[in-house]
Structures are given as structure tokens and as C-alpha cells.
Design an enzyme around this catalytic site. Structure first.
Site, short mmCIF file in Angstrom:
data_model
loop_
_atom_site.label_atom_id
_atom_site.label_comp_id
_atom_site.label_asym_id
_atom_site.label_seq_id
_atom_site.Cartn_x
_atom_site.Cartn_y
_atom_site.Cartn_z
CG ASN A 1 -2.01 -1.00 1.17
OD1 ASN A 1 -2.33 -1.50 0.10
ND2 ASN A 1 -2.59 -1.31 2.32
CG ASP B 1 -6.56 -4.88 2.16
OD1 ASP B 1 -6.79 -4.88 3.38
OD2 ASP B 1 -6.65 -3.87 1.45
CE LYS C 1 12.67 -9.72 -13.58
NZ LYS C 1 13.67 -8.85 -14.23
N PRO D 1 -3.72 -11.76 7.30
CG PRO D 1 -2.03 -11.96 8.89
CD PRO D 1 -2.30 -12.15 7.44
CE LYS E 1 -10.21 -0.61 8.88
NZ LYS E 1 -9.08 0.02 8.14
CE LYS F 1 -10.88 -4.17 9.59
NZ LYS F 1 -10.12 -5.22 8.89
#
Length: 401
Positions: A208, A276, A286, A303, A336, A340
Site C-alpha cells: 500500500n 490486504d 523472478k 491476517p 469498519k 473490527k
């Protein structure tokens, strides 16, 4: 707050020296006795008279003061304080400290002291980012020197970036923490920061976009209030803050293990941008382009560290998550938080037009049981300080009913 405490304050040269006058006022009104030391460069920006008037004590400027040196005055000065504070700490003073120079009163005191030392760096952004200064800062941190700031912002030279002296009240909080009086004294807090890198093959990975700047600022702000901070960081662009226990990881699985290893804790703040997904099986070699078309990149979910900790047997008393959204920010973040199981969520709009992802500023909405509280756009250091203060109020003093 500081009754009976003596602070040896070394004022270095730089335009930020004017803030040292306000710092003296803040310390004395809280009961501290301040012994000021003014470097020659510092005296170009503030006068000994103004410093002495606020401190109510003699200002020391010269190493070879014959009256004082007859009694080894520089040794006595360095040992009689409860804490030595350098504000502003210039690039020159930091270099002297890192290399053990002692060629004037300030550097001699810093070499001779047996007390803890707290520095508040202030300098031009290019100086702060220079490799030599970064090496010196790392050396001082390894030597156990405490640090508060520098902050990001506009500078007298017209440039913008990290290098501004921390505000006087921030330095006061850092002094309180160094003396064992911070509001988070005795609290253990886990902070995650930065991205994770999930390998595809030896040269590619899934990640990210995250510089780690907000997480690093949060770790620094919590430490400045006296918390014991376990800072679990992925491969971030910014260095970890001083005064924290750093656990460096690469992948989400490694971050998960490090977080569980750090528990139990009083609070956990999940500022990391964890990828994620990861490869079901990362390739050992490669992946090459072939005429057969695109490779099969089979993915699986990583996880959910935040949800695991929020529902786990070692759940901290306060669990804080982050929600980086590009649309319906408050609605998505509220959902969320419920999904969570965390106590708070800090939501921000990271759509490209905001410039927040990887930028200097942040605009967050704090979502709790009481609803959504929008904070104005501010520097990431300021966001971190506000969050740390909210955490301190939520946890309260250790042992309080």
C-alpha cells in the site's frame, strides 16, 4: 508539576531561540528552577538580560569564568540539574554531542553531565535532512539522548519541511516524561506503522502507499507523554522516532507476530497500511514474461491484525484503528469500526486530490461511541499530539480508579 526540579537549559543559536524564552516561562510557572546556558550563537538571537529576567537566575555563557572555575563550576552545573535540555539544538551542537567535542561551555557541560539529556532540534530542512545530521541524530539516539521534534512547517528562510523547533508546550510534555511525570507514565502502548511488503518473487511485491510519517509521529507523541512505546514498523520512508522500542518487519505475517509478541499492553494504535492480500505462494525465482500471456498470481487474504487483537484474550483497554478511504469516508469508517471491534477509528480521505497519502498534512475524523468528530486539516505531528492527548485522557493515570 516540576516543584523541586532543576532544569539546565542550553540555548543554541538560531531564530528559534526566541521560543526558549517562552519555554523558560512555562517551566518556571510549573515550579521548575531553570539554570540557563546561552551559547555565543544563541546570544545573537536572544539577550542574556531577557533570559535572566525570565529565569530569575544568572545566565552562564563562558567556560573560562575564573570565579566559577575555581570551584570547577562547569562540573557542578552539569551535575546539579535533574535534566539537561538543549533547545534549540542546532546542527552544530548535535554534531559536537555526537562526536564528543567539548570546546565551549555548552559542549563541555554536555560531555560532563551524568544526567539525562533531552534535545529539541531546530534547523533548516536541508540541514535536518543532510546525511551527516541524520547520522548524528541516530548516534545520539543510540547514546540514549532523548529528542522532541523537530516539527514540519514553514521556516524563517521561506522553506517548508521538518526542522521547526517543537512548540514550548510540547517540550514541556517531553520534559515531564523524561522526569517521569508524563500523563502516560507507566503505560505500555503498541503502535504499528508504515506499509507491509508482500513478496511476489525476489524483485516484486504487493504494498500500500504509505510513508509511515503519521505512525512515526504518533509513536513520538506518545513517548513524549511518557509512554513505553513498542513501535512495529514496516519498510517506511521515514525513520522511526527516538525514544521507542523499534521492531522492524516486512510482511503482514511478521507484523502480526510482532504485535502479539508485544502484548499485553494498555493500548494499541494500528496506523500501519497493511496490504490486504499476499501471494498464496511467492515465487522463488523472478517471474519472466512469456508468449503464453500473464502469469497466474493466486492471492489470499492477509491476517486482520486489528480485528484479531480487538477480539483476542490480550485485548488492550484501548484499541485504535485507521481507515483510509476514498469515498463515503465517515460511513465506511463507521462500518469498519463495528466490523473490527475497535474502540476508535481515525478516518481520512486519501483520494488523490487531497494529497494526504504520503503528504505532510492530514485531515481526520475521530469515530467513537459518541459519534464522528471532524478535526481540521493540520500537520501529521499535530494530529499525533492531539491523538496522544486523547489517549492519555482515556487511559488516565496508572492506578486511578
Amino acid at each position: 508539576m516540576f516543584a523541586g526540579k532543576r532544569i539546565l537549559l542550553i540555548i543554541g543559536g538560531g531564530i528559534a531561540a526566541y521560543k526558549a524564552l517562552d519555554l523558560i516561562r512555562r517551566l518556571t510557572e510549573r515550579g521548575a528552577a531553570v539554570t540557563p546556558v546561552l551559547t555565543r550563537a544563541g546570544a545573537e538571537f536572544v539577550t542574556p538580560l531577557s533570559v535572566a529576567a525570565l529565569a530569575g537566575e544568572k545566565v552562564f555563557t563562558e567556560l573560562f569564568d575564573l570565579t566559577a572555575e575555581a570551584e570547577m563550576g562547569h562540573i557542578e552545573l552539569s551535575r546539579s540539574a535533574d535534566l539537561v535540555v538543549v533547545a534549540p539544538a542546532t546542527a552544530d551542537l548535535m554534531a559536537k554531542m555526537a562526536t564528543g567535542q567539548a570546546d565551549d561551555l555548552a559542549s563541555t557541560l554536555l560531555m560532563a553531565t551524568d544526567k539525562r539529556v533531552l534535545i529539541a532540534p531546530a534547523m533548516n530542512v536541508r540541514m535536518w535532512q543532510h546525511p551527516a545530521c541524520r547520522r548524528n541524530a541516530a548516534t545520539l539516539a543510540a547514546d540514549g539522548i532523548l529528542q522532541v521534534g523537530p516539527n514540519e512547517g514553514g521556516m524563517a528562510c521561506g522553506e517548508y519541511g521538518p526542522g521547526r523547533l517543537a512548540e514550548p508546550l510540547e517540550i514541556v510534555d517531553a520534559i515531564a516524561a523524561a522526569l517521569g511525570n508524563g500523563p502516560l507514565r507507566g503505560r505500555r502502548i503498541v503502535v504499528t506503522s508504515g506499509p507491509t511488503h508482500e513478496p511476489i518473487d525476489p524483485v516484486r511485491y504487493i504494498a500500500n502507499r504509505s510513508s509511515g510519517a503519521q505512525g512515526a509521529a504518533i509513536g513520538a507523541a506518545l513517548a513524549a507523554l511518557g509512554a513505553e512505546v513498542i513501535f512495529v514498523t514496516g519498510p517506511a520512508e521515514v525513520p522511526p522516532p527516538a525514544g521507542v522500542e523499534v521492531v522492524a518487519v516486512d510482511t503482514a505475517a511478521e507484523m502480526r507476530a510482532a504485535v502479539h509478541e508485544a502484548l499485553p499492553a494498555d493500548a494499541a494504535i494500528f496506523a500501519a497500511a497493511v496490504a490486504d492480500w499476499r501471494m498464496k505462494t511467492a515465487r522463488a525465482e523472478k517471474i519472466k514474461k512469456t508468449p503464453d500471456g500473464l502469469p497466474d498470481l493466486a492471492l489470499e487474504e492477509n491476517p486482520d491484525i486489528l480485528a484479531e487483537v480487538a477480539a483476542g484474550p490480550d485485548r488492550p483497554g484501548l484499541v485504535v484503528g485507521f481507515a483510509a478511504e476514498t469515498e463515503n469516508v465517515v460511513e465506511n469508517a463507521t462500518a469498519k469500526r463495528a466490523r473490527k471491534g475497535c474502540d476508535w477509528i481515525l478516518a481520512n480521505d486519501v483520494s488523490p486530490a487531497t494529497g494526504i497519502m504520503g503528504g505532510r498534512d492530514n485531515a481526520v475524523t475521530l469515530i467513537t461511541d459518541e459519534g464522528a468528530e471532524a478535526w481540521e486539516r493540520m500537520g501529521k505531528d499535530a494530529v499525533a499530539r492531539r491523538l496522544a492527548e486523547r489517549v492519555a485522557r482515556a487511559l488516565g493515570p496508572v492506578g486511578a480508579a
